[in-house]
Motif scaffolding. Structure first.
Motif, PDB file in Angstrom:
ATOM      1  N   TYR A  90     -33.191 -29.198  19.415  1.00  0.00           N
ATOM      2  CA  TYR A  90     -32.243 -28.617  18.462  1.00  0.00           C
ATOM      3  C   TYR A  90     -32.976 -28.078  17.238  1.00  0.00           C
ATOM      4  O   TYR A  90     -32.641 -26.995  16.711  1.00  0.00           O
ATOM      5  CB  TYR A  90     -31.201 -29.651  18.034  1.00  0.00           C
ATOM      6  N   GLN A  91     -33.970 -28.821  16.775  1.00  0.00           N
ATOM      7  CA  GLN A  91     -34.735 -28.354  15.617  1.00  0.00           C
ATOM      8  C   GLN A  91     -35.500 -27.081  15.946  1.00  0.00           C
ATOM      9  O   GLN A  91     -35.552 -26.138  15.135  1.00  0.00           O
ATOM     10  CB  GLN A  91     -35.705 -29.452  15.155  1.00  0.00           C
ATOM     11  N   ALA A  92     -36.096 -27.049  17.180  1.00  0.00           N
ATOM     12  CA  ALA A  92     -36.824 -25.839  17.572  1.00  0.00           C
ATOM     13  C   ALA A  92     -35.863 -24.664  17.701  1.00  0.00           C
ATOM     14  O   ALA A  92     -36.165 -23.536  17.270  1.00  0.00           O
ATOM     15  CB  ALA A  92     -37.557 -26.086  18.899  1.00  0.00           C
ATOM     16  N   ASP A  98     -34.834 -39.795  24.835  1.00  0.00           N
ATOM     17  CA  ASP A  98     -34.039 -38.616  25.183  1.00  0.00           C
ATOM     18  C   ASP A  98     -33.416 -37.994  23.940  1.00  0.00           C
ATOM     19  O   ASP A  98     -33.393 -36.757  23.796  1.00  0.00           O
ATOM     20  CB  ASP A  98     -32.960 -39.031  26.182  1.00  0.00           C
ATOM     21  N   LEU A  99     -32.888 -38.856  23.047  1.00  0.00           N
ATOM     22  CA  LEU A  99     -32.294 -38.331  21.812  1.00  0.00           C
ATOM     23  C   LEU A  99     -33.352 -37.652  20.934  1.00  0.00           C
ATOM     24  O   LEU A  99     -33.083 -36.609  20.309  1.00  0.00           O
ATOM     25  CB  LEU A  99     -31.597 -39.460  21.046  1.00  0.00           C
ATOM     26  N   LYS A 100     -34.526 -38.249  20.893  1.00  0.00           N
ATOM     27  CA  LYS A 100     -35.595 -37.623  20.106  1.00  0.00           C
ATOM     28  C   LYS A 100     -35.959 -36.266  20.690  1.00  0.00           C
ATOM     29  O   LYS A 100     -36.170 -35.289  19.944  1.00  0.00           O
ATOM     30  CB  LYS A 100     -36.830 -38.524  20.083  1.00  0.00           C
ATOM     31  N   GLN A 101     -36.006 -36.194  22.031  1.00  0.00           N
ATOM     32  CA  GLN A 101     -36.341 -34.916  22.664  1.00  0.00           C
ATOM     33  C   GLN A 101     -35.258 -33.875  22.389  1.00  0.00           C
ATOM     34  O   GLN A 101     -35.570 -32.705  22.079  1.00  0.00           O
ATOM     35  CB  GLN A 101     -36.509 -35.130  24.175  1.00  0.00           C
ATOM     36  N   LYS A 102     -33.967 -34.298  22.473  1.00  0.00           N
ATOM     37  CA  LYS A 102     -32.884 -33.363  22.181  1.00  0.00           C
ATOM     38  C   LYS A 102     -32.923 -32.930  20.721  1.00  0.00           C
ATOM     39  O   LYS A 102     -32.687 -31.755  20.395  1.00  0.00           O
ATOM     40  CB  LYS A 102     -31.535 -33.994  22.509  1.00  0.00           C
ATOM     41  N   CYS A 109     -33.735 -53.244  26.814  1.00  0.00           N
ATOM     42  CA  CYS A 109     -34.667 -52.628  25.868  1.00  0.00           C
ATOM     43  C   CYS A 109     -35.290 -51.368  26.473  1.00  0.00           C
ATOM     44  O   CYS A 109     -35.479 -50.361  25.776  1.00  0.00           O
ATOM     45  CB  CYS A 109     -35.763 -53.623  25.485  1.00  0.00           C
ATOM     46  N   SER A 110     -35.585 -51.444  27.784  1.00  0.00           N
ATOM     47  CA  SER A 110     -36.158 -50.275  28.445  1.00  0.00           C
ATOM     48  C   SER A 110     -35.161 -49.124  28.460  1.00  0.00           C
ATOM     49  O   SER A 110     -35.519 -47.967  28.171  1.00  0.00           O
ATOM     50  CB  SER A 110     -36.568 -50.641  29.868  1.00  0.00           C
ATOM     51  N   ASP A 111     -33.870 -49.436  28.798  1.00  0.00           N
ATOM     52  CA  ASP A 111     -32.838 -48.399  28.797  1.00  0.00           C
ATOM     53  C   ASP A 111     -32.633 -47.827  27.398  1.00  0.00           C
ATOM     54  O   ASP A 111     -32.488 -46.612  27.222  1.00  0.00           O
ATOM     55  CB  ASP A 111     -31.512 -48.978  29.314  1.00  0.00           C
ATOM     56  N   THR A 112     -32.655 -48.709  26.412  1.00  0.00           N
ATOM     57  CA  THR A 112     -32.496 -48.244  25.027  1.00  0.00           C
ATOM     58  C   THR A 112     -33.654 -47.352  24.614  1.00  0.00           C
ATOM     59  O   THR A 112     -33.471 -46.322  23.942  1.00  0.00           O
ATOM     60  CB  THR A 112     -32.384 -49.442  24.080  1.00  0.00           C
ATOM     61  N   GLY A 113     -34.880 -47.727  25.036  1.00  0.00           N
ATOM     62  CA  GLY A 113     -36.037 -46.899  24.706  1.00  0.00           C
ATOM     63  C   GLY A 113     -35.952 -45.522  25.354  1.00  0.00           C
ATOM     64  O   GLY A 113     -36.275 -44.502  24.716  1.00  0.00           O
TER      65      GLY A 113
END
Length: 273
Positions: free
Chosen positions: A62-64, A54-58, A45-49
């Motif tokens: 990308y949005q920026a 990381d995906l949210k940051q990427k 769960c920690s690795d998934t979080g």
């Protein structure tokens, strides 16, 4: 132990949520297994979080970057998504699709060229591997052809051997039948000989009348005849001489007695035969 039980209960409550936790036997082994599972689950769960963060940051990056590109195009060039022609929009879509296929971070030439070079290298390696596989396949086909020829020759040899064995088996069976026949015939002849010998013994047959005895007598007669020939030749010189009163009479008497004895013996043998 209590700490592990509390940790397991907390983990099970989190996993099942509003549903009741199934009953299980609380002992050292089950608590240890469930504790290890809780540790593994929390680690995953920690690795998934972390991956989600990381995906949210990427995605935010990308949005920026998308917003920045839009501002540059709109303010610097005066282009917007609505003002692009269909061909330009198709080109942009193709460029985006290519970037996604190549797995590059952006659509810049600096990103495309390494990706294309990597694909080119992979293509060359694949072609090289394909040529190697083709050579191996050719060699395998050649060996397969030789193996098939060898298999056909072996099958022919096996068929010849089977036919030869069938012929030899028939001959052996025939020989066995002949041996059985000969053995039976020999046994029959032996029984007949024994019966004949018993019959001859019951009749008190003289052994001198047997075929072997007669053959032996015939041989003796022939030998006696051969003995007479030199005696007759020995008498021939005296046949031409004039008889003398004393010596001739003696010689003649001796020859007559000797000849009479031989004739008597010969007649006895012939009459006996």
């Amino acid at each position: 132990m209590c700490e592990k039980i509390n940790k397991v209960n907390s983990w099970l409550s989190t996993v099942f949520g509003d549903q009741p936790v199934p009953h299980f036997e609380v002992n050292t082994r089950t608590v240890e297994i469930l504790y290890q599972l809780s540790q593994s689950s929390e680690a995953r769960c920690s690795d998934t979080g972390l991956l989600i963060e990381d995906l949210k940051q990427k995605a935010a990056e990308y949005q920026a970057e998308d917003a920045h590109v839009r501002d540059v195009l709109l303010q610097g060039v005066g282009l917007s998504c609505g003002s692009l022609s269909k061909s330009a929009s198709d080109y942009v879509s193709a460029l985006v699709d290519s970037a996604m296929v190549l797995g590059v971070r952006d659509t810049s030439l600096g990103s495309f060229m390494p990706a294309v070079n990597n694909l080119t290298n992979e293509l060359l390696e694949a072609e090289k591997s394909n040529r190697t596989l083709e050579r191996e396949l050719k060699a395998l086909r050649k060996r397969l052809g030789a193996t098939l020829v060898l298999r056909r020759n072996l099958q022919e040899d096996i068929n010849k051997t089977v036919r030869s064995q069938a012929v030899e088996s028939a001959k052996a069976e025939e020989r066995l039948l002949n041996m059985d026949f000969v053995a039976a015939k020999a046994k029959e002849l032996s029984n007949r000989r024994e019966r004949a010998e018993a019959q001859l013994q019951s009749r008190h047959m003289d052994k001198s009348l047997t075929h072997q005895a007669i053959v032996q007598l015939s041989e003796e007669v022939t030998a006696l005849k051969q003995e007479i020939i030199p005696l007759q030749k020995k008498l021939e010189p005296y046949m031409d001489l004039s008889p003398s009163p004393s010596l001739a009479q003696v010689k003649i008497e001796e020859a007559k007695r000797e000849l009479a004895a031989i004739d008597s013996q010969l007649e006895m043998n012939v009459d006996f035969k």
